[in-house]
Design an enzyme around this catalytic site. Structure first.
Site, PDB file in Angstrom:
ATOM      1  N   CYS A 163       0.820  -1.220   0.000  1.00 47.37           N
ATOM      2  CA  CYS A 163       0.000   0.000   0.000  1.00 47.37           C
ATOM      3  C   CYS A 163       0.853   1.269   0.000  1.00 47.37           C
ATOM      4  CB  CYS A 163      -0.974  -0.032   1.178  1.00 47.37           C
ATOM      5  SG  CYS A 163      -2.415   0.988   0.878  1.00 47.37           S
ATOM      6  N   HIS A 203      -3.588  -5.542   2.286  1.00 49.22           N
ATOM      7  CA  HIS A 203      -3.318  -5.743   3.704  1.00 49.22           C
ATOM      8  C   HIS A 203      -3.983  -7.055   4.109  1.00 49.22           C
ATOM      9  CE1 HIS A 203      -2.002  -1.570   4.246  1.00 49.22           C
ATOM     10  NE2 HIS A 203      -3.058  -1.184   3.574  1.00 49.22           N
TER      11      HIS A 203
HETATM   12  N1  LIG Z   1      -3.257   1.813   3.583  1.00 49.46           N
HETATM   13  C1  LIG Z   1      -2.262   2.645   3.162  1.00 49.46           C
HETATM   14  O1  LIG Z   1      -1.057   2.360   3.306  1.00 49.46           O
HETATM   15  C2  LIG Z   1      -2.704   3.955   2.554  1.00 49.46           C
HETATM   16  C3  LIG Z   1      -1.716   4.521   1.529  1.00 49.46           C
HETATM   17  C4  LIG Z   1      -2.022   5.969   1.148  1.00 49.46           C
HETATM   18  N2  LIG Z   1      -1.869   6.831   2.319  1.00 49.46           N
HETATM   19  C5  LIG Z   1      -3.437   6.081   0.530  1.00 49.46           C
HETATM   20  O2  LIG Z   1      -4.345   6.506   1.193  1.00 49.46           O
HETATM   21  O3  LIG Z   1      -3.622   5.707  -0.611  1.00 49.46           O
END
Ligand SMILES: NC(=O)CC[C@H](N)C(=O)O
Length: 240
Positions: free
Chosen positions: A93, A189
């Site tokens: 992510c 995740h």
């Molecule tokens: N779950 C995350 O790592 C989010 C990644 C990034 N901040 C987004 O919102 O796309």
């Protein structure tokens, strides 16, 4: 045989239990009699990539990504050399987004590592759901959950998988993640690896083959529970 795992910036890139990916890699090595060690690197730490066999970058909010990108840019050239030499990376992510050229958010531009020719731009609404993929890297469906505002564009690079359920890279292309050399970037995740043992073993195999040469056949482990859970999710969300 021994593998050393580098966990980059767990003090900042630590969303949704992505450190569970480290525990899974460690255990699946130790259960096979492969020595395994994890070294955590926090902001300001020197990183000797020549000592690392697998690198993990976890998820992070936009705020943490903006903070960590400064440290990442300081190690960009060594990290690039490691990737081009076939070094194994699993980036989840926020960590995935930082592999690319940039992540353009409503609050400003976050410069990426430029290790893979991809880019991310924030768009309206967040992509939050369970997600199921079909990937040519493994034969089981890949399951997890996604929660991201950024949409990632691959510029022709190979995706990690085809989206069977969920949004994926941008909610439109039908693909998720990226594979470049021995780098996997993904929005999944879960954590990803405990839910998808074949992906974990893929990373371990690639790291051992790079370090020791030849083809590595890993001793099978009992993944029946993971397979049962995986099948349930596949039939719940894909084959209703
Ligand atoms: N779950 C995350 O790592 C989010 C990644 C990034 N901040 C987004 O919102 O796309």
């Amino acid at each position: 045989m021994k593998l050393t795992i580098g966990h980059l910036y767990p003090d900042l890139l630590n969303l949704y239990g992505d450190r569970g990916n480290i525990a899974c890699l460690m255990k699946r090595c130790i259960w096979r009699g492969i020595e395994a060690e994890t070294i955590e690197f926090n902001t300001g730490d020197q990183i000797d990539f020549s000592k690392l066999d697998i690198v993990l970058l976890g998820g992070g909010s936009d705020r943490e990504q903006a903070i960590v990108c400064k440290s990442l840019l300081e190690i960009q050239s060594e990290f690039k050399d490691y990737v081009e030499d076939g070094g194994v990376v699993i980036a989840v992510c926020g960590g995935y987004q930082l592999l690319g050229k940039y992540y353009k958010t409503d609050a400003g531009m976050i410069e990426g590592l430029n290790l893979v020719d991809i880019y991310t731009e924030q768009e309206e609404g967040r992509l939050i759901d369970n997600i199921v993929l079909d990937s040519e890297l493994v034969d089981m469906p890949i399951v997890g959950f996604e929660n991201h505002g950024g949409r990632t564009y691959l510029n022709g690079n190979k995706p990690f998988g085809k989206v069977l359920y969920g949004a994926g890279n941008d909610g439109k292309s039908g693909y998720e993640g990226v594979v470049y050399k021995n780098v996997i970037g993904t929005y999944l995740h879960g954590p990803l690896l405990p839910k998808n043992p074949q992906v974990s073993d893929y990373l371990i195999r690639k790291a051992l083959e790079r370090k020791y040469g030849g083809e590595v056949i890993l001793t099978p482990l009992d993944d029946s529970q993971e397979k049962e859970a995986n099948d349930y999710i596949y039939h719940r969300f894909v084959k209703e």
